[in-house]
Design a protein around this motif. Structure first.
Motif, short mmCIF file in Angstrom:
data_model
loop_
_atom_site.label_atom_id
_atom_site.label_comp_id
_atom_site.label_asym_id
_atom_site.label_seq_id
_atom_site.Cartn_x
_atom_site.Cartn_y
_atom_site.Cartn_z
N GLY A 142 0.81 -1.29 0.04
CA GLY A 142 -0.06 0.00 -0.03
C GLY A 142 0.82 1.30 -0.12
N ALA A 143 0.29 2.32 -0.50
CA ALA A 143 1.18 3.69 -0.69
C ALA A 143 0.73 4.45 0.62
N VAL A 144 1.81 4.95 1.10
CA VAL A 144 1.68 5.68 2.38
C VAL A 144 1.50 7.14 2.30
N PHE A 145 0.72 7.53 2.97
CA PHE A 145 0.43 9.02 3.27
C PHE A 145 1.01 9.62 4.52
N ASP A 146 -0.01 9.67 5.58
CA ASP A 146 0.00 10.07 6.80
C ASP A 146 0.29 8.98 7.72
N VAL A 147 -0.12 7.66 7.66
CA VAL A 147 -0.10 6.66 8.48
C VAL A 147 0.57 5.45 7.88
N LEU A 148 1.33 4.59 8.75
CA LEU A 148 2.01 3.36 8.42
C LEU A 148 1.99 2.54 9.48
N PHE B 70 11.79 6.90 6.99
CA PHE B 70 10.56 7.43 7.25
C PHE B 70 10.24 8.16 6.08
N PRO B 71 8.71 7.68 5.52
CA PRO B 71 8.25 8.42 4.38
C PRO B 71 8.18 9.88 4.68
N PRO B 72 8.32 10.85 3.59
CA PRO B 72 8.38 12.30 4.07
C PRO B 72 7.06 12.54 4.49
N THR B 73 6.05 12.15 4.16
CA THR B 73 4.55 12.45 4.73
C THR B 73 4.20 11.89 5.71
N LEU B 74 5.02 11.01 6.31
CA LEU B 74 4.42 10.25 7.43
C LEU B 74 4.12 11.16 8.69
N ARG B 75 2.95 10.93 9.57
CA ARG B 75 2.75 11.59 10.63
C ARG B 75 2.70 10.72 11.94
N ARG B 76 2.17 9.21 11.59
CA ARG B 76 1.92 8.39 12.63
C ARG B 76 2.34 7.08 12.31
N LEU B 77 3.46 6.66 13.22
CA LEU B 77 3.58 5.36 12.73
C LEU B 77 3.24 4.05 13.85
N TYR B 78 2.56 3.02 13.38
CA TYR B 78 2.19 2.07 14.31
C TYR B 78 3.34 1.05 14.33
N VAL B 79 3.96 0.73 15.20
CA VAL B 79 5.18 -0.41 15.37
C VAL B 79 4.56 -1.75 15.79
N LEU B 80 4.54 -2.83 14.82
CA LEU B 80 4.01 -3.98 15.39
C LEU B 80 5.24 -4.81 16.10
N ARG B 81 5.16 -4.84 17.57
CA ARG B 81 5.96 -5.57 18.42
C ARG B 81 6.00 -6.96 18.43
N THR C 293 13.95 1.99 19.87
CA THR C 293 14.94 2.72 18.84
C THR C 293 14.07 3.55 18.32
N LEU C 294 12.98 3.10 17.69
CA LEU C 294 11.85 3.73 16.77
C LEU C 294 11.23 4.86 17.54
N GLN C 295 11.10 4.67 18.71
CA GLN C 295 10.25 5.87 19.64
C GLN C 295 11.19 7.07 19.77
N THR C 296 12.41 6.51 19.73
CA THR C 296 13.43 7.93 19.88
C THR C 296 13.65 8.61 18.41
N ARG C 297 13.57 7.63 17.51
CA ARG C 297 13.84 8.33 16.10
C ARG C 297 12.58 9.11 15.57
N THR C 298 11.35 8.66 15.95
CA THR C 298 10.25 9.04 15.62
C THR C 298 9.99 10.47 16.29
N GLN C 299 10.26 10.37 17.83
CA GLN C 299 10.13 11.65 18.33
C GLN C 299 11.31 12.85 18.00
N GLU C 300 12.41 12.42 17.47
CA GLU C 300 13.35 13.36 16.84
C GLU C 300 12.79 13.94 15.43
N ALA C 301 12.07 13.07 14.73
CA ALA C 301 11.51 13.49 13.51
C ALA C 301 9.97 14.06 13.77
N GLY C 302 9.49 14.17 14.75
CA GLY C 302 8.13 14.77 15.01
C GLY C 302 6.95 13.92 14.48
#
Length: 356
Positions: free
Chosen positions: A236-242, A277-288, A300-309
Protein backbone atom coordinates in the motif's frame (compact mmCIF):
# COMPACT_ATOMS: atom_id res chain seq x y z
CA UNK A 1 44.64 -12.66 -2.99
CA UNK A 2 40.91 -13.25 -2.60
CA UNK A 3 40.08 -13.92 1.03
CA UNK A 4 37.47 -16.50 1.95
CA UNK A 5 38.47 -17.07 5.58
CA UNK A 6 36.55 -15.21 8.28
CA UNK A 7 39.65 -14.97 10.47
CA UNK A 8 41.63 -13.30 7.68
CA UNK A 9 38.87 -10.79 7.04
CA UNK A 10 38.51 -10.03 10.75
CA UNK A 11 42.27 -9.46 11.03
CA UNK A 12 42.32 -7.10 8.02
CA UNK A 13 39.40 -5.16 9.47
CA UNK A 14 41.13 -4.95 12.87
CA UNK A 15 44.18 -3.42 11.21
CA UNK A 16 41.83 -0.63 10.10
CA UNK A 17 39.61 -0.62 13.20
CA UNK A 18 39.13 3.13 13.48
CA UNK A 19 38.19 3.47 9.81
CA UNK A 20 35.71 0.61 10.19
CA UNK A 21 34.14 2.30 13.22
CA UNK A 22 33.92 5.68 11.52
CA UNK A 23 32.12 4.07 8.59
CA UNK A 24 29.73 1.60 10.28
CA UNK A 25 29.40 3.22 13.74
CA UNK A 26 29.37 6.84 12.63
CA UNK A 27 27.18 7.94 15.55
CA UNK A 28 30.07 7.20 17.97
CA UNK A 29 33.38 8.89 18.66
CA UNK A 30 36.94 8.02 19.62
CA UNK A 31 37.95 8.12 23.27
CA UNK A 32 41.60 7.14 23.79
CA UNK A 33 42.12 3.60 22.50
CA UNK A 34 38.38 2.94 22.14
CA UNK A 35 35.51 3.84 19.87
CA UNK A 36 32.36 4.50 21.92
CA UNK A 37 28.81 4.23 20.59
CA UNK A 38 25.38 3.24 21.92
CA UNK A 39 25.03 -0.21 20.36
CA UNK A 40 25.72 -2.34 17.28
CA UNK A 41 22.88 -0.58 15.44
CA UNK A 42 24.81 2.73 15.55
CA UNK A 43 22.65 4.37 18.17
CA UNK A 44 24.31 7.39 19.83
CA UNK A 45 25.66 6.62 23.30
CA UNK A 46 28.62 5.12 25.15
CA UNK A 47 27.54 1.59 26.05
CA UNK A 48 29.48 -0.25 23.33
CA UNK A 49 33.25 0.11 23.11
CA UNK A 50 35.58 -1.13 20.36
CA UNK A 51 39.31 -1.54 20.98
CA UNK A 52 41.15 0.34 18.23
CA UNK A 53 44.71 -0.95 18.83
CA UNK A 54 46.14 -4.12 20.31
CA UNK A 55 47.42 -7.58 19.41
CA UNK A 56 46.01 -9.42 16.42
CA UNK A 57 44.30 -12.03 18.60
CA UNK A 58 43.62 -12.99 22.18
CA UNK A 59 42.89 -10.74 25.13
CA UNK A 60 42.80 -7.04 24.25
CA UNK A 61 42.90 -7.68 20.49
CA UNK A 62 42.21 -4.78 18.18
CA UNK A 63 38.69 -4.81 16.75
CA UNK A 64 37.15 -6.69 19.66
CA UNK A 65 34.12 -5.00 21.19
CA UNK A 66 31.73 -5.37 24.10
CA UNK A 67 28.36 -3.79 24.81
CA UNK A 68 28.31 -3.12 28.54
CA UNK A 69 24.50 -2.87 28.61
CA UNK A 70 23.68 -6.15 26.90
CA UNK A 71 26.83 -8.24 27.31
CA UNK A 72 27.09 -8.70 23.52
CA UNK A 73 30.61 -8.97 22.19
CA UNK A 74 32.42 -9.92 19.00
CA UNK A 75 34.74 -8.72 16.26
CA UNK A 76 34.38 -6.24 13.42
CA UNK A 77 32.67 -8.76 11.13
CA UNK A 78 29.90 -8.86 13.74
CA UNK A 79 29.75 -5.04 13.67
CA UNK A 80 29.24 -5.11 9.90
CA UNK A 81 26.60 -7.82 10.16
CA UNK A 82 24.60 -6.15 12.93
CA UNK A 83 24.92 -2.54 11.79
CA UNK A 84 23.67 -3.41 8.28
CA UNK A 85 21.24 -6.12 9.40
CA UNK A 86 22.79 -8.75 7.12
CA UNK A 87 21.60 -12.34 7.47
CA UNK A 88 24.05 -14.44 5.42
CA UNK A 89 27.77 -14.61 6.20
CA UNK A 90 28.44 -14.47 2.46
CA UNK A 91 26.87 -10.99 2.40
CA UNK A 92 28.95 -9.94 5.43
CA UNK A 93 32.15 -11.19 3.79
CA UNK A 94 31.29 -9.43 0.52
CA UNK A 95 30.71 -6.17 2.38
CA UNK A 96 33.99 -6.56 4.32
CA UNK A 97 35.91 -7.17 1.09
CA UNK A 98 34.24 -4.16 -0.50
CA UNK A 99 35.25 -1.95 2.43
CA UNK A 100 38.82 -3.29 2.35
CA UNK A 101 38.99 -2.96 -1.46
CA UNK A 102 39.73 -6.69 -1.80
CA UNK A 103 38.64 -8.70 -4.85
CA UNK A 104 35.38 -10.58 -4.60
CA UNK A 105 35.39 -14.37 -5.13
CA UNK A 106 34.26 -15.58 -8.53
CA UNK A 107 30.83 -17.26 -8.44
CA UNK A 108 30.77 -20.94 -9.27
CA UNK A 109 28.72 -22.00 -12.24
CA UNK A 110 25.60 -24.03 -11.40
CA UNK A 111 25.68 -27.69 -12.38
CA UNK A 112 24.04 -28.64 -15.68
CA UNK A 113 20.78 -30.25 -14.65
CA UNK A 114 19.88 -31.17 -18.19
CA UNK A 115 16.61 -29.27 -18.10
CA UNK A 116 15.24 -25.74 -18.12
CA UNK A 117 12.54 -24.22 -15.97
CA UNK A 118 9.67 -22.05 -17.08
CA UNK A 119 10.66 -19.24 -14.78
CA UNK A 120 14.43 -19.67 -14.46
CA UNK A 121 16.80 -19.93 -11.48
CA UNK A 122 18.80 -17.43 -9.52
CA UNK A 123 21.66 -16.27 -11.75
CA UNK A 124 23.89 -18.66 -9.80
CA UNK A 125 23.70 -20.65 -6.56
CA UNK A 126 26.70 -18.55 -5.53
CA UNK A 127 25.00 -15.27 -6.40
CA UNK A 128 26.22 -12.55 -4.09
CA UNK A 129 23.82 -10.51 -2.02
CA UNK A 130 23.80 -7.57 -4.42
CA UNK A 131 20.88 -5.47 -5.52
CA UNK A 132 21.49 -6.49 -9.16
CA UNK A 133 21.30 -10.20 -8.30
CA UNK A 134 18.13 -9.54 -6.31
CA UNK A 135 16.52 -7.74 -9.26
CA UNK A 136 17.44 -10.61 -11.58
CA UNK A 137 15.70 -13.12 -9.33
CA UNK A 138 12.68 -10.83 -9.01
CA UNK A 139 12.44 -10.59 -12.80
CA UNK A 140 12.55 -14.40 -13.11
CA UNK A 141 9.66 -14.88 -10.67
CA UNK A 142 5.91 -14.86 -11.37
CA UNK A 143 2.79 -13.51 -9.61
CA UNK A 144 1.61 -15.64 -6.69
CA UNK A 145 -1.92 -16.38 -7.93
CA UNK A 146 -2.42 -20.13 -8.19
CA UNK A 147 1.09 -20.95 -6.92
CA UNK A 148 2.53 -22.61 -3.83
CA UNK A 149 3.24 -19.14 -2.45
CA UNK A 150 -0.50 -18.53 -2.37
CA UNK A 151 -0.95 -21.95 -0.73
CA UNK A 152 1.60 -21.01 1.93
CA UNK A 153 -0.11 -17.70 2.74
CA UNK A 154 -3.55 -19.31 2.91
CA UNK A 155 -2.06 -21.96 5.20
CA UNK A 156 -1.15 -19.06 7.54
CA UNK A 157 -4.81 -17.88 7.36
CA UNK A 158 -3.88 -15.01 5.04
CA UNK A 159 -6.59 -14.86 2.38
CA UNK A 160 -6.71 -11.22 1.22
CA UNK A 161 -4.20 -11.76 -1.58
CA UNK A 162 -5.52 -9.97 -4.66
CA UNK A 163 -3.41 -6.79 -4.40
CA UNK A 164 -0.02 -8.06 -3.22
CA UNK A 165 2.14 -7.07 -6.20
CA UNK A 166 5.29 -7.09 -4.05
CA UNK A 167 5.07 -10.89 -3.68
CA UNK A 168 6.01 -13.40 -6.37
CA UNK A 169 6.79 -17.10 -6.72
CA UNK A 170 9.79 -19.04 -8.05
CA UNK A 171 9.28 -22.80 -8.58
CA UNK A 172 12.96 -23.82 -8.37
CA UNK A 173 14.94 -21.34 -6.30
CA UNK A 174 18.53 -22.22 -5.44
CA UNK A 175 19.37 -22.91 -1.80
CA UNK A 176 22.76 -23.58 -0.20
CA UNK A 177 23.37 -23.69 3.54
CA UNK A 178 26.95 -22.48 3.01
CA UNK A 179 29.69 -22.43 0.37
CA UNK A 180 30.65 -26.07 1.07
CA UNK A 181 27.11 -27.46 0.93
CA UNK A 182 25.45 -29.02 -2.10
CA UNK A 183 23.01 -26.91 -4.11
CA UNK A 184 19.32 -27.67 -3.68
CA UNK A 185 16.26 -26.23 -5.36
CA UNK A 186 12.97 -25.57 -3.59
CA UNK A 187 9.87 -23.59 -4.44
CA UNK A 188 10.03 -20.14 -2.86
CA UNK A 189 7.93 -17.09 -2.14
CA UNK A 190 9.88 -14.04 -3.34
CA UNK A 191 9.21 -10.61 -1.81
CA UNK A 192 10.48 -7.35 -3.29
CA UNK A 193 12.37 -5.04 -0.93
CA UNK A 194 11.94 -1.45 -2.15
CA UNK A 195 13.07 2.04 -1.25
CA UNK A 196 10.70 4.95 -0.64
CA UNK A 197 10.57 5.64 -4.38
CA UNK A 198 9.43 2.07 -5.13
CA UNK A 199 12.67 0.85 -6.71
CA UNK A 200 13.60 -2.78 -6.00
CA UNK A 201 16.79 -2.83 -3.91
CA UNK A 202 16.66 -6.42 -2.66
CA UNK A 203 14.50 -9.50 -2.24
CA UNK A 204 13.47 -11.88 0.53
CA UNK A 205 13.08 -15.61 -0.08
CA UNK A 206 10.91 -18.06 1.87
CA UNK A 207 11.68 -21.59 0.70
CA UNK A 208 8.65 -23.91 0.85
CA UNK A 209 7.92 -27.62 0.96
CA UNK A 210 6.61 -29.18 -2.23
CA UNK A 211 2.93 -28.83 -1.26
CA UNK A 212 3.32 -25.24 -0.04
CA UNK A 213 1.96 -25.97 3.45
CA UNK A 214 5.17 -25.30 5.35
CA UNK A 215 8.70 -24.00 5.09
CA UNK A 216 11.32 -26.16 3.38
CA UNK A 217 13.32 -28.49 5.67
CA UNK A 218 16.56 -26.52 5.34
CA UNK A 219 18.73 -24.82 7.93
CA UNK A 220 17.66 -21.25 7.02
CA UNK A 221 14.35 -21.29 5.11
CA UNK A 222 14.21 -17.48 5.08
CA UNK A 223 16.95 -15.30 3.60
CA UNK A 224 17.25 -11.79 2.22
CA UNK A 225 19.69 -10.44 -0.35
CA UNK A 226 20.53 -7.06 -1.81
CA UNK A 227 20.47 -3.56 -0.36
CA UNK A 228 18.18 -3.82 2.67
CA UNK A 229 19.12 -1.06 5.10
CA UNK A 230 16.28 1.43 5.49
CA UNK A 231 14.11 -0.42 2.97
CA UNK A 232 11.14 -2.80 3.32
CA UNK A 233 8.58 -5.04 1.67
CA UNK A 234 5.71 -2.57 1.21
CA UNK A 235 1.95 -3.09 1.01
CA UNK A 236 0.00 0.00 0.00
CA UNK A 237 0.95 3.63 -0.64
CA UNK A 238 1.84 5.67 2.43
CA UNK A 239 0.37 9.08 3.09
CA UNK A 240 0.24 10.04 6.77
CA UNK A 241 -0.11 6.66 8.55
CA UNK A 242 1.99 3.49 8.32
CA UNK A 243 2.27 0.26 10.30
CA UNK A 244 5.66 -1.49 10.25
CA UNK A 245 6.82 -4.83 11.61
CA UNK A 246 9.41 -7.53 11.01
CA UNK A 247 7.91 -10.54 9.23
CA UNK A 248 5.84 -10.62 6.04
CA UNK A 249 3.20 -12.90 7.54
CA UNK A 250 3.00 -10.69 10.63
CA UNK A 251 2.19 -7.50 8.74
CA UNK A 252 -0.14 -9.32 6.31
CA UNK A 253 -2.16 -10.42 9.34
CA UNK A 254 -3.04 -6.75 9.85
CA UNK A 255 -3.80 -6.47 6.14
CA UNK A 256 -6.56 -9.03 6.60
CA UNK A 257 -8.16 -6.96 9.38
CA UNK A 258 -7.27 -3.47 8.08
CA UNK A 259 -6.85 -3.75 4.28
CA UNK A 260 -6.57 0.01 3.74
CA UNK A 261 -3.74 0.51 6.26
CA UNK A 262 -0.34 0.86 4.52
CA UNK A 263 2.15 -1.70 5.82
CA UNK A 264 5.89 -2.34 5.72
CA UNK A 265 7.68 -5.62 6.53
CA UNK A 266 11.28 -4.77 7.44
CA UNK A 267 12.36 -8.46 7.74
CA UNK A 268 14.38 -8.20 10.99
CA UNK A 269 14.41 -6.22 14.21
CA UNK A 270 17.61 -4.44 13.12
CA UNK A 271 16.05 -3.34 9.84
CA UNK A 272 12.84 -2.33 11.59
CA UNK A 273 14.83 -0.09 13.93
CA UNK A 274 16.64 1.46 10.94
CA UNK A 275 13.64 1.91 8.62
CA UNK A 276 13.46 5.09 6.53
CA UNK A 277 10.45 7.29 7.20
CA UNK A 278 8.30 8.46 4.26
CA UNK A 279 8.37 12.27 4.07
CA UNK A 280 4.59 12.59 4.58
CA UNK A 281 4.45 10.23 7.58
CA UNK A 282 2.76 11.64 10.68
CA UNK A 283 1.90 8.49 12.65
CA UNK A 284 3.80 5.20 12.79
CA UNK A 285 2.39 2.01 14.28
CA UNK A 286 5.12 -0.42 15.30
CA UNK A 287 4.13 -4.10 15.38
CA UNK A 288 6.01 -5.45 18.36
CA UNK A 289 7.29 -9.01 18.33
CA UNK A 290 7.31 -10.51 21.82
CA UNK A 291 11.09 -10.88 22.26
CA UNK A 292 14.07 -8.74 23.42
CA UNK A 293 15.10 -7.84 19.85
CA UNK A 294 11.58 -6.61 19.15
CA UNK A 295 11.63 -4.49 22.31
CA UNK A 296 14.95 -2.95 21.22
CA UNK A 297 13.50 -2.04 17.82
CA UNK A 298 10.52 -0.38 19.47
CA UNK A 299 12.74 1.67 21.78
CA UNK A 300 14.94 2.81 18.90
CA UNK A 301 11.97 3.79 16.75
CA UNK A 302 10.34 5.70 19.59
CA UNK A 303 13.49 7.82 19.88
CA UNK A 304 13.83 8.34 16.13
CA UNK A 305 10.15 9.25 15.58
CA UNK A 306 10.23 11.72 18.47
CA UNK A 307 13.21 13.45 16.87
CA UNK A 308 11.39 13.50 13.51
CA UNK A 309 8.12 14.83 14.93
CA UNK A 310 6.21 11.62 14.12
CA UNK A 311 3.71 10.08 16.53
CA UNK A 312 4.72 6.50 17.40
CA UNK A 313 2.20 3.96 18.72
CA UNK A 314 3.02 0.35 19.57
CA UNK A 315 0.71 -2.51 18.61
CA UNK A 316 1.25 -5.57 20.81
CA UNK A 317 -0.09 -9.06 20.00
CA UNK A 318 -1.60 -11.30 22.63
CA UNK A 319 0.51 -14.27 21.53
CA UNK A 320 4.02 -14.27 20.03
CA UNK A 321 3.06 -12.20 16.96
CA UNK A 322 -0.03 -11.07 15.08
CA UNK A 323 -0.02 -14.05 12.74
CA UNK A 324 -0.32 -16.31 15.78
CA UNK A 325 -3.19 -14.11 16.99
CA UNK A 326 -4.92 -14.48 13.62
CA UNK A 327 -4.35 -18.24 13.27
CA UNK A 328 -5.16 -19.30 16.83
CA UNK A 329 -7.54 -16.61 18.12
CA UNK A 330 -9.32 -15.58 14.93
CA UNK A 331 -10.26 -12.34 13.19
CA UNK A 332 -12.82 -11.23 15.78
CA UNK A 333 -10.37 -11.60 18.65
CA UNK A 334 -7.63 -9.88 16.69
CA UNK A 335 -9.93 -6.95 15.93
CA UNK A 336 -10.70 -6.68 19.65
CA UNK A 337 -6.96 -6.76 20.44
CA UNK A 338 -6.18 -3.96 17.97
CA UNK A 339 -9.15 -1.66 18.67
CA UNK A 340 -7.95 -0.11 21.97
CA UNK A 341 -4.37 0.24 20.68
CA UNK A 342 -5.28 2.38 17.65
CA UNK A 343 -5.66 6.16 17.59
CA UNK A 344 -9.43 6.87 17.73
CA UNK A 345 -9.45 8.47 14.26
CA UNK A 346 -7.82 5.35 12.79
CA UNK A 347 -10.45 3.01 14.20
CA UNK A 348 -13.10 4.46 11.91
CA UNK A 349 -10.62 4.91 9.06
CA UNK A 350 -9.01 1.47 8.97
CA UNK A 351 -10.59 -1.10 11.33
CA UNK A 352 -13.27 -2.77 9.22
CA UNK A 353 -15.96 -4.89 10.89
CA UNK A 354 -15.44 -8.64 10.69
CA UNK A 355 -17.56 -10.15 7.95
CA UNK A 356 -18.18 -13.83 7.25
Amino acid sequence: MTLHNAGDLARRLAENAEAVCRHYLSAGRRHGNYWLVGDVHNTPGRSLYVRLHGPSEGRGAAGHWTDGATGQHGDLLDIIRESLGLLDFRDVADEARRFLCLPQPQPRQPPDRGRSHAFGHDASPQASGTADAARRLWAMSRPIAGTLAETWLRHRDLTRLSDLSCLRFHPDCYYRTDADSPTETWPAMIAAVTDLAGSVTGIHRTWLVRDGKGKAPVAMPRRAMGDLLGHAVRFGAVFDVLAAGEGIETVLSLHKIMPDLPLAACLSSAHLAAMAFPPTLRRLYVLRDDDPAGDHAVTTLQTRTQEAGIECLVLSPRLADFNDDLCYLGRGAMRAILHPQLAPQDVARFLHPVTH
